[in-house]
Design an enzyme around this catalytic site. Structure first.
Site, PDB file in Angstrom:
ATOM      1  N   ARG A 246      96.080  12.880  24.946  1.00 37.27           N
ATOM      2  CA  ARG A 246      95.042  12.660  24.032  1.00 37.27           C
ATOM      3  C   ARG A 246      95.434  12.541  22.608  1.00 37.27           C
ATOM      4  O   ARG A 246      95.920  13.568  22.322  1.00 37.27           O
ATOM      5  CB  ARG A 246      93.701  13.299  24.481  1.00 37.27           C
ATOM      6  CG  ARG A 246      93.347  13.295  25.664  1.00 37.27           C
ATOM      7  CD  ARG A 246      91.757  13.757  26.095  1.00 37.27           C
ATOM      8  NE  ARG A 246      90.982  12.970  25.420  1.00 37.27           N
ATOM      9  CZ  ARG A 246      89.525  13.239  25.107  1.00 37.27           C
ATOM     10  NH1 ARG A 246      89.239  14.429  25.645  1.00 37.27           N
ATOM     11  NH2 ARG A 246      88.760  12.319  24.629  1.00 37.27           N
TER      12      ARG A 246
ATOM     13  N   ASP B 105      87.487  17.352  15.940  1.00 31.42           N
ATOM     14  CA  ASP B 105      88.828  17.017  16.741  1.00 31.42           C
ATOM     15  C   ASP B 105      89.922  17.093  15.596  1.00 31.42           C
ATOM     16  O   ASP B 105      90.843  17.512  16.358  1.00 31.42           O
ATOM     17  CB  ASP B 105      88.763  15.803  17.556  1.00 31.42           C
ATOM     18  CG  ASP B 105      87.888  16.051  18.633  1.00 31.42           C
ATOM     19  OD1 ASP B 105      86.534  16.082  18.609  1.00 31.42           O
ATOM     20  OD2 ASP B 105      88.145  16.269  19.703  1.00 31.42           O
TER      21      ASP B 105
ATOM     22  N   ARG C 188      88.019  18.905  28.563  1.00 34.87           N
ATOM     23  CA  ARG C 188      88.117  18.370  27.267  1.00 34.87           C
ATOM     24  C   ARG C 188      87.500  19.335  26.204  1.00 34.87           C
ATOM     25  O   ARG C 188      86.966  20.311  26.570  1.00 34.87           O
ATOM     26  CB  ARG C 188      87.214  16.790  27.384  1.00 34.87           C
ATOM     27  CG  ARG C 188      86.122  16.675  28.376  1.00 34.87           C
ATOM     28  CD  ARG C 188      84.991  17.585  28.041  1.00 34.87           C
ATOM     29  NE  ARG C 188      84.568  17.416  26.786  1.00 34.87           N
ATOM     30  CZ  ARG C 188      83.773  18.568  26.121  1.00 34.87           C
ATOM     31  NH1 ARG C 188      83.411  19.755  26.590  1.00 34.87           N
ATOM     32  NH2 ARG C 188      83.322  18.333  24.835  1.00 34.87           N
ATOM     33  N   GLY C 189      87.412  18.806  25.022  1.00 37.31           N
ATOM     34  CA  GLY C 189      86.737  19.484  23.815  1.00 37.31           C
ATOM     35  C   GLY C 189      88.154  20.051  23.059  1.00 37.31           C
ATOM     36  O   GLY C 189      89.158  20.578  23.958  1.00 37.31           O
ATOM     37  N   ALA C 190      88.456  19.925  21.807  1.00 37.47           N
ATOM     38  CA  ALA C 190      89.571  20.186  21.291  1.00 37.47           C
ATOM     39  C   ALA C 190      90.288  21.503  21.566  1.00 37.47           C
ATOM     40  O   ALA C 190      91.430  21.281  22.006  1.00 37.47           O
ATOM     41  CB  ALA C 190      89.371  19.883  19.690  1.00 37.47           C
TER      42      ALA C 190
ATOM     43  N   ASN D 251      85.372  13.282  14.841  1.00 36.59           N
ATOM     44  CA  ASN D 251      84.726  13.902  16.078  1.00 36.59           C
ATOM     45  C   ASN D 251      84.387  12.902  16.992  1.00 36.59           C
ATOM     46  O   ASN D 251      84.333  11.423  16.777  1.00 36.59           O
ATOM     47  CB  ASN D 251      83.687  14.837  15.506  1.00 36.59           C
ATOM     48  CG  ASN D 251      82.720  15.595  16.733  1.00 36.59           C
ATOM     49  OD1 ASN D 251      83.552  16.404  17.320  1.00 36.59           O
ATOM     50  ND2 ASN D 251      81.508  15.624  16.746  1.00 36.59           N
ATOM     51  N   LYS D 252      83.709  13.272  18.085  1.00 33.06           N
ATOM     52  CA  LYS D 252      83.092  12.227  19.121  1.00 33.06           C
ATOM     53  C   LYS D 252      82.225  11.095  18.281  1.00 33.06           C
ATOM     54  O   LYS D 252      81.428  11.226  17.623  1.00 33.06           O
ATOM     55  CB  LYS D 252      82.182  13.058  19.862  1.00 33.06           C
ATOM     56  CG  LYS D 252      81.574  12.214  21.227  1.00 33.06           C
ATOM     57  CD  LYS D 252      82.787  11.672  21.871  1.00 33.06           C
ATOM     58  CE  LYS D 252      83.748  12.352  22.460  1.00 33.06           C
ATOM     59  NZ  LYS D 252      84.933  11.560  22.874  1.00 33.06           N
TER      60      LYS D 252
ATOM     61  N   GLN E  12      78.889  13.764  27.297  1.00 29.10           N
ATOM     62  CA  GLN E  12      79.041  15.218  27.284  1.00 29.10           C
ATOM     63  C   GLN E  12      77.658  15.919  26.853  1.00 29.10           C
ATOM     64  O   GLN E  12      77.597  17.140  27.365  1.00 29.10           O
ATOM     65  CB  GLN E  12      80.005  15.540  26.156  1.00 29.10           C
ATOM     66  CG  GLN E  12      81.378  15.231  26.436  1.00 29.10           C
ATOM     67  CD  GLN E  12      81.588  13.579  25.898  1.00 29.10           C
ATOM     68  OE1 GLN E  12      80.596  12.827  25.825  1.00 29.10           O
ATOM     69  NE2 GLN E  12      83.160  13.411  25.757  1.00 29.10           N
TER      70      GLN E  12
HETATM   71  O1  MRU Z   1      86.319  13.601  24.104  1.00 28.72           O
HETATM   72  P1  MRU Z   1      86.040  15.031  24.054  1.00 28.72           P
HETATM   73  O2  MRU Z   1      84.777  15.384  25.065  1.00 28.72           O
HETATM   74  O3  MRU Z   1      87.156  15.949  24.266  1.00 28.72           O
HETATM   75  O4  MRU Z   1      85.477  15.207  22.547  1.00 28.72           O
HETATM   76  C1  MRU Z   1      85.098  16.475  22.133  1.00 28.72           C
HETATM   77  C2  MRU Z   1      84.488  16.421  20.769  1.00 28.72           C
HETATM   78  O5  MRU Z   1      84.424  15.324  20.166  1.00 28.72           O
HETATM   79  C3  MRU Z   1      83.957  17.868  20.455  1.00 28.72           C
HETATM   80  O6  MRU Z   1      82.650  17.700  19.525  1.00 28.72           O
HETATM   81  C4  MRU Z   1      84.904  18.592  19.688  1.00 28.72           C
HETATM   82  O7  MRU Z   1      86.291  18.748  20.552  1.00 28.72           O
HETATM   83  C5  MRU Z   1      84.712  19.867  19.145  1.00 28.72           C
HETATM   84  S1  MRU Z   1      84.668  20.817  20.465  1.00 28.72           S
HETATM   85  C6  MRU Z   1      84.762  22.415  20.214  1.00 28.72           C
END
Ligand code: MRU
Length: 347
Positions: free
Chosen positions: A91, A246, A48-50, A256-257, A205
């Protein structure tokens, strides 16, 4: 900085994905040998993470394109389009996924038009995925230094108390991270007093991944419940907030999250600057306003359970995975564009 942990390993015929669902207590690598394996790993959030999602999807595209070629050496246009559509559906919010698959599709389509042979297709697609991977590593480094320079010049010589949300580190990217990359560089320069890491319900996370990365890097930290941020700010214990992104729209709105938007409102209320760090692949150059960003809804069990253990009765759940912070709440976005190292979202 060499990240102590990486979210995936590239093998000859597979990609091994570190199952982030089980971190930090169990290290388990999921072997992906097909586009479907990669799709499942992205959807199930093993990875996970963009930026990390985008890189892994690019390698997944290679598997998908090669399988298609083995079935039919002259695939139809809709069969090619289906590869990208399938991966993109894993996603919806992080635009890095679509950015990477678009890049892969363009190369694949070009190779097909040129009637390239199987060997050339395999090599060129693999090299493109590797380039996406390498570019992300470089861009993490550039934006992290740009952000650290900016912050260091705003608070000369001060050891900073920084609040962050979700995980934006090595586990979320192909390099040292975005917001956590900035934090790493500030720490190297002796400019970090403490990091407050939001635990980041429901997927945790912050508790599981950011806490782990900060511990490995020996960066002083407190893990806090998400709901504690306001009280810390009120007491004057937070100098700045920095998060990843994201998707960033043309006017500078940032998805973002979930939980990022209320943090930005709290920061505004207390006069605390709010920053975002993200690579170019997170900028959606087609979308004007944050209201248009598709927001992923995830399954109820992620809220009802913690690591397989029920913590609530079976009741209906709302589980939006992201929120949108308006440009007006963001002081600057650190990025890796060749034009400028950061831009004010208020421009
Ligand atoms: O649902 P996730 O864990 O994929 O969400 C991740 C985030 O929201 C991060 O803050 C975002 O991707 C930036 S990561 C470099």
């Amino acid at each position: 900085v060499i990240p102590a942990i990486v979210p995936f390993r590239i093998k000859k015929k597979s990609i091994e994905i570190l199952n982030q669902r089980l971190l930090p207590h169990t290290v388990d690598w999921v072997s992906c040998k097909s586009m479907k394996d990669v799709f499942v790993s992205i959807r199930e959030m093993h990875v996970r993470g963009a930026p990390a999602i985008g890189i892994v999807a690019a390698y997944g595209y290679v598997f998908g394109a090669l399988k298609l070629m083995k079935k039919n050496f002259s695939p139809k246009l809709d069969e090619v389009t289906a590869l990208k559509e399938y991966l993109d559906s894993a996603r919806p919010t992080a635009v890095n996924l679509m950015w990477a698959t678009t890049r892969m599709e363009q190369i694949f389509t070009k190779l097909l038009a040129e009637k390239a042979d199987m060997g050339a297709i395999k090599e060129t697609l693999f090299l493109e995925a590797a380039a996406i991977h390498r570019e992300d590593e470089e861009s993490c480094s550039r934006m992290s230094h740009a952000g650290a320079d900016y912050i260091a010049s705003k608070w000369p010589g001060k050891k900073l108390r920084i609040l962050t949300h979700c995980n934006t580190g090595a586990l979320a990217t192909g390099g040292i991270g975005t917001a956590l990359g900035v934090i790493r560089i500030l720490h190297q320069r002796g400019l970090v007093e403490v990091i407050y890491a939001d635990e980041t319900r429901p997927y945790l996370q912050g508790a599981r991944l950011t806490a782990y990365e900060l511990k490995v890097e020996k960066i002083p930290m407190y893990l806090i419940a998400d709901s504690m941020a306001g009280f810390l700010m009120k007491q004057g214990k937070v100098d700045l907030v920095i998060t990843g992104a994201d998707r960033i729209t043309k006017r500078g709105d940032v998805a973002n999250k979930i939980g990022t938007f209320p943090l930005s409102v709290l920061a505004k209320e207390h006069g605390i600057p709010f920053y975002v760090a993200a690579p170019e692949s997170t900028f959606d150059r087609e979308m004007e306003h944050g209201d248009s960003i598709p927001i992923e809804e995830r399954p109820a069990y992620e809220v009802l359970e913690i690591q397989g253990k029920k913590v609530a009765p079976d009741v209906p759940v709302l589980n939006y995975s992201f929120d949108v912070t308006p440009a007006e709440n963001i002081e600057a976005i650190f990025h890796d564009g060749s034009d400028k190292v950061f831009r004010s979202a208020k421009l």
